[in-house]
Design a protein around this motif. Sequence first.
Motif, PDB file in Angstrom:
ATOM      1  N   ARG A   1      -6.403  -2.058  -0.151  1.00 34.02           N
ATOM      2  CA  ARG A   1      -5.230  -1.249   0.582  1.00 34.02           C
ATOM      3  C   ARG A   1      -4.458  -0.661  -0.336  1.00 34.02           C
ATOM      4  O   ARG A   1      -4.278   0.496  -0.267  1.00 34.02           O
ATOM      5  CB  ARG A   1      -4.656  -1.953   1.593  1.00 34.02           C
ATOM      6  CG  ARG A   1      -5.001  -2.480   2.785  1.00 34.02           C
ATOM      7  CD  ARG A   1      -5.594  -1.426   3.817  1.00 34.02           C
ATOM      8  NE  ARG A   1      -4.234  -0.527   4.087  1.00 34.02           N
ATOM      9  CZ  ARG A   1      -3.537  -0.796   5.225  1.00 34.02           C
ATOM     10  NH1 ARG A   1      -3.743  -2.137   5.709  1.00 34.02           N
ATOM     11  NH2 ARG A   1      -2.384  -0.162   5.172  1.00 34.02           N
ATOM     12  N   ILE A   2      -4.179  -1.211  -1.375  1.00 33.98           N
ATOM     13  CA  ILE A   2      -3.163  -0.885  -2.552  1.00 33.98           C
ATOM     14  C   ILE A   2      -4.007   0.295  -3.181  1.00 33.98           C
ATOM     15  O   ILE A   2      -3.458   1.540  -3.564  1.00 33.98           O
ATOM     16  CB  ILE A   2      -2.729  -2.012  -3.311  1.00 33.98           C
ATOM     17  CG1 ILE A   2      -1.973  -2.990  -2.970  1.00 33.98           C
ATOM     18  CG2 ILE A   2      -2.462  -1.431  -4.670  1.00 33.98           C
ATOM     19  CD1 ILE A   2      -1.531  -4.191  -3.673  1.00 33.98           C
ATOM     20  N   ASP A   3      -5.229   0.013  -3.480  1.00 32.82           N
ATOM     21  CA  ASP A   3      -6.209   1.036  -4.235  1.00 32.82           C
ATOM     22  C   ASP A   3      -6.144   2.562  -3.229  1.00 32.82           C
ATOM     23  O   ASP A   3      -6.150   3.361  -3.984  1.00 32.82           O
ATOM     24  CB  ASP A   3      -7.410   0.609  -4.648  1.00 32.82           C
ATOM     25  CG  ASP A   3      -7.479  -0.425  -5.686  1.00 32.82           C
ATOM     26  OD1 ASP A   3      -6.389  -0.664  -6.420  1.00 32.82           O
ATOM     27  OD2 ASP A   3      -8.475  -1.324  -5.828  1.00 32.82           O
ATOM     28  N   ASP A   4      -6.308   2.265  -2.056  1.00 30.46           N
ATOM     29  CA  ASP A   4      -6.458   3.371  -1.017  1.00 30.46           C
ATOM     30  C   ASP A   4      -5.213   4.195  -1.006  1.00 30.46           C
ATOM     31  O   ASP A   4      -5.167   5.300  -1.531  1.00 30.46           O
ATOM     32  CB  ASP A   4      -6.631   2.870   0.253  1.00 30.46           C
ATOM     33  CG  ASP A   4      -8.133   2.343   0.501  1.00 30.46           C
ATOM     34  OD1 ASP A   4      -8.968   2.797  -0.429  1.00 30.46           O
ATOM     35  OD2 ASP A   4      -8.291   1.791   1.506  1.00 30.46           O
ATOM     36  N   VAL A   5      -3.936   3.223  -1.070  1.00 28.19           N
ATOM     37  CA  VAL A   5      -2.843   4.203  -1.177  1.00 28.19           C
ATOM     38  C   VAL A   5      -2.414   4.907  -2.526  1.00 28.19           C
ATOM     39  O   VAL A   5      -1.878   5.935  -2.582  1.00 28.19           O
ATOM     40  CB  VAL A   5      -1.565   3.158  -0.951  1.00 28.19           C
ATOM     41  CG1 VAL A   5      -0.065   4.063  -0.929  1.00 28.19           C
ATOM     42  CG2 VAL A   5      -1.513   2.714   0.810  1.00 28.19           C
ATOM     43  N   ASN A   6      -2.790   3.993  -3.390  1.00 23.72           N
ATOM     44  CA  ASN A   6      -2.675   4.745  -4.823  1.00 23.72           C
ATOM     45  C   ASN A   6      -3.232   6.037  -5.037  1.00 23.72           C
ATOM     46  O   ASN A   6      -2.938   7.100  -5.551  1.00 23.72           O
ATOM     47  CB  ASN A   6      -3.115   3.692  -5.952  1.00 23.72           C
ATOM     48  CG  ASN A   6      -2.881   4.109  -7.394  1.00 23.72           C
ATOM     49  OD1 ASN A   6      -3.712   4.812  -8.060  1.00 23.72           O
ATOM     50  ND2 ASN A   6      -1.872   3.478  -7.966  1.00 23.72           N
ATOM     51  N   ALA A   7      -4.754   5.925  -4.574  1.00 19.90           N
ATOM     52  CA  ALA A   7      -5.380   7.244  -4.565  1.00 19.90           C
ATOM     53  C   ALA A   7      -4.785   8.444  -3.740  1.00 19.90           C
ATOM     54  O   ALA A   7      -4.913   9.455  -4.048  1.00 19.90           O
ATOM     55  CB  ALA A   7      -6.875   7.029  -3.924  1.00 19.90           C
TER      56      ALA A   7
END
Length: 362
Positions: free
Chosen positions: A216-222
């Motif tokens: 989820r963090i990676d998705d938001v970061n992107a």
Amino acid sequence: MKLRSLYMMLAMALVLVLGACGDAGEESAASEGSETDEGAESEGSTDTVTFDNTFQVSPGDGEDSSAEGEEVSETVEVTKNPEKVAIFDLGVASTFQALDVQENIAGLPKGEGDTSLSDELSEFDSDEYANLGGLKSPDFEEMARMQPDLILISGRQATENNLTEFERVAPDAEIVYVGADSAAYFEDIAEMTKKIGELYEKEEEADQLVEDMETRIDDVNAKVAELEDDSILYLQTNGERGVSFHGQGGRFSYLYDTFGFSSADEYDEETDNHGSQVNYEFIANADPAIMFVMDRGAVAGGGESTPVDTLINSTTESASAVQNENIFELDPYVWYLNAGGYDTAMAQIEEVEEAVDNFTAE
């Protein structure tokens, strides 16, 4: 005479042989016993989980104290599957929920009228869970009646007086610091999730939770990386105390370090956990693309709620975030009062993602 001597010599030889066999048997038994003891000891060692207990003890009232206290740095062995846990870090209570081991929570600080609990922690409204007072003012009488096996604390309870009282009223309980450091916020939450998973023999479930959170963090970061302008102001309203700003290097630094936002202004690192006091002119001059607003006064004891519309006026109307309606109000429970655990961290991630998804460019 020769025959008698022969018999005597044979008898003595037999005695020596039997004695040697007896000694060998004793040595073998002793060796086996030693191995059994070592095996039992080795097997017993797997029944505990080692926690690194490193934190600062405040001589004052915890979070608001500027005085430096003693540094605690130790390891604590906690027996697996503790059945009576007193949790003072409400975020970590949400981690127990995520792992489905909340039945082991004996009590937590719900505050007067259960006002310390977020929606994520609403199941603890039940009388099944004792109310251990406030986050900074534990109910030691209730603790004495409870006699927990384990006490989990964070910064608000890490004071000399509280620790002394915990040890006095619950002398058999282990005390472990579980607060997440803002400089490694999600990493600490992931580590504590795995530790609690190990404590209750749910390692696979814990690993899966951590993997889900990191995804989820990676998705938001992107998504943040794709914004045309990712400059933000994280503003905290405090009732009569006004408005404060949290930038990179401060309490909510993970917005910048983890999600990749840029700060619309520099942060004064000399301020305390409540941020740098600012005014409306500061907001206008910073000209953020996004404003995150968290109303601390709405949940802090004796505080006063501040409507987010207060920040929209003739002075701030020139800011891009105001003009494009990119002002997002954050839940003060999950960002402030109950922060630092798995479920509340996932709620934080969701709020950030929702803001990015609803961002309106000029």
